[in-house]
Design a protein around this motif. Structure first.
Motif, short mmCIF file in Angstrom:
data_model
loop_
_atom_site.label_atom_id
_atom_site.label_comp_id
_atom_site.label_asym_id
_atom_site.label_seq_id
_atom_site.Cartn_x
_atom_site.Cartn_y
_atom_site.Cartn_z
N GLY A 290 0.81 -1.22 0.00
CA GLY A 290 0.00 0.00 0.00
C GLY A 290 0.84 1.26 0.00
O GLY A 290 0.32 2.37 0.05
N GLY A 291 2.16 1.11 -0.02
CA GLY A 291 3.04 2.26 -0.11
C GLY A 291 3.76 2.63 1.17
O GLY A 291 4.56 3.57 1.19
N PHE A 292 3.49 1.90 2.28
CA PHE A 292 4.16 2.24 3.53
C PHE A 292 4.46 0.95 4.30
O PHE A 292 3.56 0.34 4.89
CB PHE A 292 3.29 3.16 4.40
N SER A 293 5.72 0.56 4.30
CA SER A 293 6.12 -0.65 5.01
C SER A 293 6.27 -0.35 6.50
O SER A 293 6.87 0.65 6.89
CB SER A 293 7.46 -1.17 4.47
N LYS A 294 5.72 -1.26 7.31
CA LYS A 294 5.82 -1.13 8.76
C LYS A 294 6.79 -2.15 9.33
O LYS A 294 6.76 -2.45 10.52
CB LYS A 294 4.44 -1.27 9.40
N ARG A 295 7.65 -2.69 8.50
CA ARG A 295 8.61 -3.71 8.94
C ARG A 295 9.65 -3.10 9.88
O ARG A 295 10.00 -3.67 10.89
CB ARG A 295 9.28 -4.34 7.71
N ASN A 296 10.18 -1.91 9.54
CA ASN A 296 11.20 -1.24 10.36
C ASN A 296 10.91 0.25 10.41
O ASN A 296 10.32 0.81 9.48
CB ASN A 296 12.60 -1.43 9.75
N VAL A 297 11.37 0.89 11.48
CA VAL A 297 11.27 2.34 11.60
C VAL A 297 12.50 2.92 10.90
O VAL A 297 13.60 2.86 11.42
CB VAL A 297 11.22 2.79 13.08
N LYS A 298 12.28 3.47 9.70
CA LYS A 298 13.41 3.92 8.88
C LYS A 298 13.88 5.34 9.22
O LYS A 298 15.01 5.68 8.97
CB LYS A 298 13.03 3.84 7.40
N GLU A 299 12.97 6.16 9.76
CA GLU A 299 13.33 7.55 10.06
C GLU A 299 12.92 7.90 11.50
O GLU A 299 11.99 8.67 11.72
CB GLU A 299 12.64 8.50 9.08
N PRO A 300 13.64 7.36 12.48
CA PRO A 300 13.25 7.57 13.88
C PRO A 300 13.38 9.02 14.36
O PRO A 300 12.83 9.38 15.40
CB PRO A 300 14.19 6.65 14.66
N GLU A 301 14.10 9.85 13.62
CA GLU A 301 14.28 11.25 14.01
C GLU A 301 13.30 12.18 13.33
O GLU A 301 13.33 13.39 13.55
CB GLU A 301 15.72 11.69 13.70
N ASN A 302 12.43 11.64 12.50
CA ASN A 302 11.51 12.46 11.71
C ASN A 302 10.09 12.38 12.29
O ASN A 302 9.42 11.36 12.14
CB ASN A 302 11.52 11.97 10.25
#
Length: 197
Positions: A96-108
Motif C-alpha cells: 500500500g506504499g508504507f512498510s511497517k517492517r522497520n522504523v526507517k526515520e526515527p528522528e523524523n
C-alpha cells in the motif's frame, strides 16, 4: 511471509484431507471448495485493506481514542510475549506504499506520525477481517459451509489476530518515540533562538 504461506497451505491440506476422509463430498468438490474459500478470504481481506487505505489519515490520528492502547492491554502483550514473535508476522503494508517492517526515520516526527496512522489503519483492517471472513460460509451449500468454509474462516481469523496484536504492541513505543522527538525539536528550536539572541 513463508510462515504464513506454510500455515495456509497446511490448513488447506488438513481441511481437505479431513473432509475427504469423512466423505463429506467428492474429493474434487472438497479441493475446489477449499481453494475457493481460501481465495475468497484473500479477496475480502484485500478489498478491506484497499478501502481502509483510501480513508483520510486524520481519522486514524495519533490522539484518536479508538486506537489508544491501555496499560492492561500492554501487560497482556507482555504476557503473550508479542515482542518475541511479532517480526514473524506477515507485513503487507509495503504493497500500500508504507512498510511497517522497520522504523526507517526515527528522528523524523512526520514519518513517526505517519507510521502510527498506518498502524491504526492496519488495526482496523484486520479487525474488520475477523467477521467478514465468515461470509464464505454463505457461498457453500449444506454441511460444507461448516466443514470447509468455517475452518478456513477460523484460520483467517487467527492470521488476522496476530498482526493486530503486533500493531497494537508497537503503537505505544512509536508514540513514545514521537513525543521524545518533538520535545527534542522544541529544545533545539529554543536553544537556537536563545543563541541568536
Amino acid at each position: 511471509m513463508k510462515l504464513y504461506l506454510s500455515i495456509i497451505g497446511a490448513a488447506m491440506a488438513v481441511i481437505s484431507a479431513v473432509n475427504i476422509a469423512c466423505g463429506v463430498a467428492s474429493p474434487y468438490y472438497v479441493v475446489i471448495a477449499v481453494i475457493w474459500c481460501t481465495a475468497l478470504q484473500f479477496a475480502l481481506d484485500g478489498l478491506i485493506a484497499i478501502l481502509i487505505n483510501k480513508m483520510p489519515d486524520r481519522w486514524f490520528g495519533v490522539d484518536n481514542r479508538l486506537y489508544r492502547v491501555s496499560e492492561k492491554e500492554r501487560t497482556l502483550y507482555k504476557k503473550l510475549r508479542v515482542r518475541r514473535w511479532k517480526d514473524k508476522v506477515w507485513e503487507l503494508g509495503g504493497l500500500g506504499g508504507f512498510s511497517k517492517r522497520n522504523v526507517k526515520e526515527p528522528e523524523n516526527p512526520a514519518y513517526l506520525e505517519k507510521f502510527i496512522i498506518e498502524c491504526n489503519k492496519g488495526v482496523l483492517t484486520h479487525r474488520l477481517s475477523y467477521p467478514i471472513g465468515f461470509l464464505a460460509m454463505l457461498t457453500l451449500p449444506n454441511v460444507t459451509a461448516l466443514t470447509v468454509a468455517l475452518p478456513v474462516a477460523v484460520v483467517n481469523l487467527f492470521l488476522n489476530i496476530l498482526p493486530t496484536l503486533a500493531l497494537r504492541y508497537n503503537t505505544p513505543m512509536l508514540k513514545a518515540m514521537l513525543i521524545r522527538r518533538k520535545r527534542k525539536s522544541q529544545t533545539e528550536r529554543k536553544d537556537g533562538t536563545s543563541s541568536k539572541a
